[in-house]
Enzyme design. Structure first.
Site, PDB file in Angstrom:
ATOM      1  CB  VAL A 167      -4.276   8.864   3.313  1.00 56.64           C
ATOM      2  CG1 VAL A 167      -5.610   8.629   2.614  1.00 56.64           C
ATOM      3  CG2 VAL A 167      -3.215   7.911   2.782  1.00 56.64           C
ATOM      4  CB  CYS A 168      -7.800  11.806   4.163  1.00 62.27           C
ATOM      5  SG  CYS A 168      -9.421  12.551   4.423  1.00 62.27           S
ATOM      6  CB  THR A 169      -7.543  15.513   7.351  1.00 62.21           C
ATOM      7  OG1 THR A 169      -8.039  14.354   8.020  1.00 62.21           O
ATOM      8  CG2 THR A 169      -8.677  16.178   6.575  1.00 62.21           C
ATOM      9  CB  THR A 209      -5.755  17.396   2.586  1.00 60.05           C
ATOM     10  OG1 THR A 209      -6.280  16.684   3.705  1.00 60.05           O
ATOM     11  CG2 THR A 209      -6.397  18.769   2.521  1.00 60.05           C
TER      12      THR A 209
END
Length: 230
Positions: free
Chosen positions: A100-102, A120
């Site tokens: 998730v995300c970075t 990302t």
């Protein structure tokens, strides 16, 4: 059979990157969710919420799914050989490798994004190329058993997609209804595609110091990967 999911917990992560998917995955029938950290100590997240792991890296069970959240703490994670080795080892047998995300950058530092389509957070999307990935500006991106989610709230979308994969669309829709996941944001500012350009620029300036540190961490991680491949 029990489906075992493991969510990585580390200092200074964005808590919703972890708790969003956790809320969905924990509601999948016969799904056992583990929160995994380097040891059993409490972990302080990016904005002060303290969380407790359920198991340590060394004691983690065989996982069907591993998920790496993002946040400021990802910068340090890119240099964390123990955690990156755990991700490589787990990815070798996991049914799903997710972020998730970075958190996607940690997968990249572990060498798990080469030739893969991935996403990302919008402000770090360009870093994916350093790890041999193909950046895709979408909410959730599937590439084989690799599933990556965009920034923060996209983790809920990603987890619902996984719920549908594991238990069927009806089960995933049931979970969505139970948690009343019915996004209707008050403003159209959730993406650079819809936000006011001046606002996007202002947020970019605010993120610049973190991104400068991240750029250096990404460079070091990419160099180590090149040495491993040599």
């Amino acid at each position: 059979m029990t489906f075992r999911a493991g969510l990585l917990l580390f200092p200074d992560l964005t808590q919703l990157d972890l708790t969003g998917p956790h809320e969905v995955l924990a509601r999948i029938p016969d799904c056992e969710v583990h929160v995994i950290a380097k040891n059993s100590a409490a972990v302080r997240t990016e904005h002060g919420l303290t969380m407790l792991p359920t198991t340590a890296l060394a004691n983690a069970p065989h996982l069907d799914l591993v998920c790496v959240p993002g946040g400021a703490g990802v910068n340090a994670l890119l240099d964390d050989d123990e955690t990156l080795a755990f991700l490589r080892k787990t990815a070798a047998h996991a049914r799903y490798v997710t972020s998730v995300c970075t958190g996607a950058l940690a997968l990249g530092a572990a060498g798990l994004l080469r030739g893969k389509r991935a996403t990302t957070h919008w402000a770090s999307l360009h870093f994916l190329r350093e790890f041999g990935a193909v950046p895709v500006a979408e909410r959730v991106v599937f590439d084989g058993n690799l599933i990556t989610g965009g920034g923060v709230t996209a983790g809920i979308d990603m987890a619902l997609c996984i719920a549908a994969e594991i238990a069927g669309q009806n089960a995933a829709e049931r979970i969505q209804l139970m948690i009343e996941y019915d996004p209707a944001p008050p403003f159209a500012a959730g993406s650079p595609r819809t936000a006011n350009p001046a606002l996007t620029a202002d947020v970019g300036v605010a993120l610049a110091p973190r991104l400068a540190v991240r750029a250096e961490a990404v460079r070091r991680a990419a160099e180590r990967l090149a040495i491993r491949d040599a």
